[in-house]
Scaffold this motif. Structure first.
Motif, PDB file in Angstrom:
ATOM      1  N   GLU A 246      69.789  22.569 -16.766  1.00  0.00           N
ATOM      2  CA  GLU A 246      68.972  23.791 -16.945  1.00  0.00           C
ATOM      3  C   GLU A 246      67.679  23.488 -17.687  1.00  0.00           C
ATOM      4  OE1 GLU A 246      69.513  26.657 -15.706  1.00  0.00           O
ATOM      5  OE2 GLU A 246      71.550  26.366 -14.964  1.00  0.00           O
ATOM      6  N   GLY A 247      67.587  22.294 -18.257  1.00  0.00           N
ATOM      7  CA  GLY A 247      66.367  21.928 -18.985  1.00  0.00           C
ATOM      8  C   GLY A 247      66.557  21.841 -20.491  1.00  0.00           C
ATOM      9  N   ALA A 248      67.799  22.005 -20.966  1.00  0.00           N
ATOM     10  CA  ALA A 248      68.038  21.968 -22.415  1.00  0.00           C
ATOM     11  C   ALA A 248      67.944  20.539 -22.939  1.00  0.00           C
ATOM     12  CB  ALA A 248      69.433  22.520 -22.714  1.00  0.00           C
ATOM     13  N   SER A 249      67.521  20.413 -24.198  1.00  0.00           N
ATOM     14  CA  SER A 249      67.695  19.117 -24.867  1.00  0.00           C
ATOM     15  C   SER A 249      69.132  19.103 -25.394  1.00  0.00           C
ATOM     16  CB  SER A 249      66.687  18.953 -26.005  1.00  0.00           C
ATOM     17  OG  SER A 249      66.776  20.045 -26.899  1.00  0.00           O
ATOM     18  N   VAL A 250      69.846  18.003 -25.118  1.00  0.00           N
ATOM     19  CA  VAL A 250      71.297  17.967 -25.383  1.00  0.00           C
ATOM     20  C   VAL A 250      71.651  16.683 -26.109  1.00  0.00           C
ATOM     21  CG1 VAL A 250      73.593  17.920 -24.308  1.00  0.00           C
ATOM     22  CG2 VAL A 250      71.753  19.208 -23.208  1.00  0.00           C
ATOM     23  N   VAL A 251      72.492  16.793 -27.128  1.00  0.00           N
ATOM     24  CA  VAL A 251      73.127  15.608 -27.721  1.00  0.00           C
ATOM     25  C   VAL A 251      74.628  15.838 -27.692  1.00  0.00           C
ATOM     26  CG1 VAL A 251      73.521  14.298 -29.841  1.00  0.00           C
ATOM     27  CG2 VAL A 251      71.199  14.886 -29.170  1.00  0.00           C
ATOM     28  N   VAL A 252      75.359  14.822 -27.239  1.00  0.00           N
ATOM     29  CA  VAL A 252      76.826  14.871 -27.275  1.00  0.00           C
ATOM     30  C   VAL A 252      77.281  13.950 -28.401  1.00  0.00           C
ATOM     31  CG1 VAL A 252      78.962  14.433 -25.984  1.00  0.00           C
ATOM     32  CG2 VAL A 252      76.908  15.227 -24.762  1.00  0.00           C
ATOM     33  N   LEU A 253      78.053  14.491 -29.330  1.00  0.00           N
ATOM     34  CA  LEU A 253      78.581  13.668 -30.423  1.00  0.00           C
ATOM     35  C   LEU A 253      80.049  13.380 -30.149  1.00  0.00           C
ATOM     36  CD1 LEU A 253      76.959  15.475 -33.486  1.00  0.00           C
ATOM     37  CD2 LEU A 253      76.177  13.404 -32.309  1.00  0.00           C
ATOM     38  N   GLU A 254      80.379  12.112 -30.018  1.00  0.00           N
ATOM     39  CA  GLU A 254      81.744  11.698 -29.674  1.00  0.00           C
ATOM     40  C   GLU A 254      82.327  10.894 -30.831  1.00  0.00           C
ATOM     41  OE1 GLU A 254      84.283  11.958 -27.494  1.00  0.00           O
ATOM     42  OE2 GLU A 254      85.231  10.378 -28.670  1.00  0.00           O
ATOM     43  N   GLY A 255      83.523  11.277 -31.238  1.00  0.00           N
ATOM     44  CA  GLY A 255      84.123  10.640 -32.404  1.00  0.00           C
ATOM     45  C   GLY A 255      84.590   9.209 -32.183  1.00  0.00           C
ATOM     46  N   SER A 256      85.003   8.890 -30.961  1.00  0.00           N
ATOM     47  CA  SER A 256      85.592   7.569 -30.715  1.00  0.00           C
ATOM     48  C   SER A 256      84.522   6.576 -30.248  1.00  0.00           C
ATOM     49  CB  SER A 256      86.701   7.674 -29.659  1.00  0.00           C
ATOM     50  OG  SER A 256      86.120   7.838 -28.394  1.00  0.00           O
ATOM     51  N   SER A 257      84.991   5.397 -29.859  1.00  0.00           N
ATOM     52  CA  SER A 257      84.048   4.335 -29.469  1.00  0.00           C
ATOM     53  C   SER A 257      83.702   4.372 -27.977  1.00  0.00           C
ATOM     54  CB  SER A 257      84.662   2.976 -29.801  1.00  0.00           C
ATOM     55  OG  SER A 257      85.892   2.863 -29.101  1.00  0.00           O
ATOM     56  N   HIS A 258      84.176   5.401 -27.268  1.00  0.00           N
ATOM     57  CA  HIS A 258      83.874   5.459 -25.828  1.00  0.00           C
ATOM     58  C   HIS A 258      83.714   6.910 -25.395  1.00  0.00           C
ATOM     59  CE1 HIS A 258      88.157   6.201 -26.027  1.00  0.00           C
ATOM     60  NE2 HIS A 258      87.972   6.916 -24.927  1.00  0.00           N
ATOM     61  N   ALA A 259      82.969   7.109 -24.296  1.00  0.00           N
ATOM     62  CA  ALA A 259      82.844   8.454 -23.715  1.00  0.00           C
ATOM     63  C   ALA A 259      83.892   8.597 -22.612  1.00  0.00           C
ATOM     64  CB  ALA A 259      81.442   8.644 -23.148  1.00  0.00           C
ATOM     65  N   GLY A 260      84.283   9.830 -22.341  1.00  0.00           N
ATOM     66  CA  GLY A 260      85.262  10.078 -21.268  1.00  0.00           C
ATOM     67  C   GLY A 260      86.573  10.620 -21.793  1.00  0.00           C
ATOM     68  N   GLY A 261      86.814  10.529 -23.111  1.00  0.00           N
ATOM     69  CA  GLY A 261      88.046  11.059 -23.685  1.00  0.00           C
ATOM     70  C   GLY A 261      89.264  10.363 -23.108  1.00  0.00           C
ATOM     71  N   LYS A 262      90.201  11.141 -22.598  1.00  0.00           N
ATOM     72  CA  LYS A 262      91.450  10.565 -22.076  1.00  0.00           C
ATOM     73  C   LYS A 262      91.223   9.810 -20.773  1.00  0.00           C
ATOM     74  CE  LYS A 262      94.391  13.833 -24.407  1.00  0.00           C
ATOM     75  NZ  LYS A 262      93.494  14.912 -24.889  1.00  0.00           N
ATOM     76  N   ALA A 263      90.115  10.087 -20.086  1.00  0.00           N
ATOM     77  CA  ALA A 263      89.782   9.330 -18.866  1.00  0.00           C
ATOM     78  C   ALA A 263      89.133   8.026 -19.306  1.00  0.00           C
ATOM     79  CB  ALA A 263      88.844  10.147 -17.983  1.00  0.00           C
ATOM     80  N   ARG A 264      89.927   6.995 -19.400  1.00  0.00           N
ATOM     81  CA  ARG A 264      89.453   5.733 -19.981  1.00  0.00           C
ATOM     82  C   ARG A 264      90.133   4.570 -19.268  1.00  0.00           C
ATOM     83  NH1 ARG A 264      90.711   3.703 -26.126  1.00  0.00           N
ATOM     84  NH2 ARG A 264      89.388   1.869 -26.022  1.00  0.00           N
ATOM     85  N   THR A 265      89.368   3.524 -19.011  1.00  0.00           N
ATOM     86  CA  THR A 265      89.919   2.348 -18.324  1.00  0.00           C
ATOM     87  C   THR A 265      89.567   1.118 -19.145  1.00  0.00           C
ATOM     88  OG1 THR A 265      89.216   3.443 -16.274  1.00  0.00           O
ATOM     89  CG2 THR A 265      90.021   1.176 -16.065  1.00  0.00           C
ATOM     90  N   SER A 266      90.530   0.216 -19.350  1.00  0.00           N
ATOM     91  CA  SER A 266      90.152  -1.098 -19.881  1.00  0.00           C
ATOM     92  C   SER A 266      91.090  -2.150 -19.328  1.00  0.00           C
ATOM     93  CB  SER A 266      90.103  -1.108 -21.412  1.00  0.00           C
ATOM     94  OG  SER A 266      91.272  -0.621 -21.979  1.00  0.00           O
ATOM     95  N   ASP A 267      90.552  -3.338 -19.149  1.00  0.00           N
ATOM     96  CA  ASP A 267      91.291  -4.461 -18.541  1.00  0.00           C
ATOM     97  C   ASP A 267      91.897  -4.045 -17.192  1.00  0.00           C
ATOM     98  OD1 ASP A 267      90.731  -5.881 -20.888  1.00  0.00           O
ATOM     99  OD2 ASP A 267      92.509  -5.055 -21.853  1.00  0.00           O
ATOM    100  N   GLY A 268      91.191  -3.201 -16.460  1.00  0.00           N
ATOM    101  CA  GLY A 268      91.664  -2.785 -15.138  1.00  0.00           C
ATOM    102  C   GLY A 268      92.835  -1.814 -15.182  1.00  0.00           C
ATOM    103  N   LEU A 269      93.202  -1.342 -16.359  1.00  0.00           N
ATOM    104  CA  LEU A 269      94.325  -0.402 -16.486  1.00  0.00           C
ATOM    105  C   LEU A 269      93.809   0.932 -17.009  1.00  0.00           C
ATOM    106  CD1 LEU A 269      96.844  -2.743 -18.347  1.00  0.00           C
ATOM    107  CD2 LEU A 269      96.873  -2.192 -15.906  1.00  0.00           C
TER     108      LEU A 269
END
Ligand SMILES: Cc1cc2nc3c(=O)[nH]c(=O)nc-3n(C[C@H](O)[C@H](O)[C@H](O)COP(=O)(O)OP(=O)(O)OC[C@H]3O[C@@H](n4cnc5c(N)ncnc54)[C@H](O)[C@@H]3O)c2cc1C
Length: 427
Positions: A26-49
């Motif tokens: 819509e044109g807003a200036s946006v900042v997302v503050l995330e507590g953990s070391s990655h974005a995506g929350g529970k949707a997370r992949t590492s080492d192909g898993l």
């Protein structure tokens, strides 16, 4: 990085990403503050898993809306037809269930009485009585053995929860009403979901974690920036934590219990309501083995009456993801429990455990008790001047996180454009 923005999103899971994208579009200036070391929350992949969800149902447009905006559409791969076979552990063994009506007649996963009740419902139909819980709704139509067997297995596979507490309307919105209209629960189930050209189960080539990575290219997402305090002023909010910033509108896109703590000082009623929403804990054990002896397909779910250790397992060739209720069992207990299940179900064995993911708050529980509380949240959040997003606002799934996020982002943009209170009082 700007410290004065139109919209601040607290939490960079799927809901927070959707909210950020919608506000930014819509044109807003946006900042997302995330507590953990990655974005995506529970949707997370590492080492192909995958740590959390492994795939998504293509019938929901919100996924395509998200993937399109993140440039990930071409990476979505439909899971092949071989995966359409699902297995059910019941009566001491695994039964293959294929997506065909013939399965219903041939399978030994269901009793003769259960088959008859399903066929009667689908052909003759008849008035469907309302019921609050999933157990009661299915038991009155297909018998208690069905509700405590195949239904409970399916409910464990989706919600890891108790069908005697989970609400029909919370878990499957619209199902009860459709069943009453169609005079058939089977027909209502078959008609579930919006019509879509992209039915089927999809995975992302880079794993579900690709969503968070792509979102960081499109949005200003600050990682390891846990928000600890929100305070109001005349023109919006001060958001304090890993970093301090001012925002004209705030979307809180964390799990409900985190939102409860953050929002309690702004609105004790809202904090108290959010604090009543509960999640089921799950542990996912990823393992590999060439001697598991499962028959191929998507995976199996276990009926609770089998008293197996795990809720079920997803198959990926010679790799497996086994889902266990709870998040406190130690590694040795998990390995032993899963090995015992495999031995009992196939006579096979578990090879090497690859990784264990413990989720103390895995899946929101849309219980009968939670629904009226949840339904009151929008009004309370409105009074407090904040927006909420998260899968707990729907039926616990990714699609609900995304839908609530897109809606909240749009509303946040509108809120951010309203005149501040001091300027209204002058005009
Ligand atoms: C093992 C597992 C399997 C699943 N399988 C499926 C599936 O097959 N299909 C499906 O639809 N759903 C599935 N789900 C559910 C799905 O993952 C969730 O519905 C969805 O990911 C929730 O997204 P969300 O954005 O609402 O919340 P979350 O993903 O929990 O995101 C919240 C974010 O807020 C952040 N946060 C918390 N506190 C703060 C703070 N103070 N400041 C800043 N940030 C903070 C967190 O770190 C997190 O990134 C599964 C879940 C699990 C655990």
């Amino acid at each position: 990085m700007s410290s004065d923005v139109d919209v601040c999103v607290v939490g960079g899971g799927l809901a927070g990403i959707a909210a950020g994208l919608a506000a930014r579009a819509e044109g807003a200036s946006v900042v997302v503050l995330e507590g953990s070391s990655h974005a995506g929350g529970k949707a997370r992949t590492s080492d192909g898993l995958e740590h959390g969800p492994q795939s998504f149902n293509g019938r929901y447009d919100v996924f395509w809306q998200l993937l399109e905006q993140l440039g990930l559409t071409a990476t979505a791969e439909r899971v092949g037809p071989a995966s359409s076979t699902r297995w059910l552990a019941r009566f001491g063994r695994l039964h293959a269930l294929k997506p065909s009506p013939l399965t219903l007649f041939g399978t030994r996963a269901l009793t003769a009485r259960e088959k008859l009740s399903l066929v009667r419902d689908a052909t003759l139909g008849g008035p469907v009585a309302p019921a609050a819980t999933l157990h009661d709704f299915f038991a009155q139509r297909f018998g208690a053995s069905f509700a405590e067997g195949p239904l409970a297995a399916m409910v464990n596979g989706i919600f890891a929860g108790d069908p005697r507490e989970l609400g029909v309307d919370g878990c499957f919105p619209g199902l009860a009403q459709r069943a009453v209209e169609k005079q058939s629960v089977v027909k209502a189930l078959l008609a579930a979901g919006a019509p879509s050209a992209r039915k089927g189960i999809y995975r992302l080539a880079g794993g579900m974690g690709a969503i968070g990575a792509a979102a960081r290219q499109k949005l200003e997402i600050e990682l390891e920036a846990p928000v600890r305090e929100l305070t109001r002023d005349d023109s919006g909010f001060w958001v304090r934590g890993g970093r301090d910033l001012h925002a004209r509108a705030v979307v809180v896109a964390t799990e409900a219990h985190v939102a409860a703590k953050l929002l309690w000082p702004l609105s004790p009623k809202l904090g108290a309501a959010l604090g009543q929403l509960t999640y089921a804990p799950i542990t996912v054990v990823h393992w590999e083995g060439d001697d598991a002896r499962f028959g191929g397909g998507f995976g199996y779910l276990a009926c609770p009456s089998e008293r197996l250790f795990a809720l079920g397992t997803m198959f990926h060739g010679n790799r497996f993801s086994t889902f266990v209720s709870g998040a406190v069992a130690d590694d040795a207990t998990l390995a032993a429990g899963i090995a015992a299940d495999v031995r009992r179900l196939t006579g096979g064995s578990v090879g090497r455990v690859l990784r264990i993911d413990r989720w103390p708050n895995a899946v929101f529980q849309p219980t009968v008790a939670a629904l009226p509380v949840r339904d009151g949240l929008a009004a309370l959040a409105g009074e407090a001047g904040v927006l909420l997003a998260g899968s707990y606002l729907g039926a616990s799934a990714m699609k609900d996180a995304l839908a609530s996020g897109f809606a909240a982002g749009q509303q946040a943009w509108e809120l951010s454009q309203r005149k501040p209170q001091w300027s209204r009082s002058l005009s």
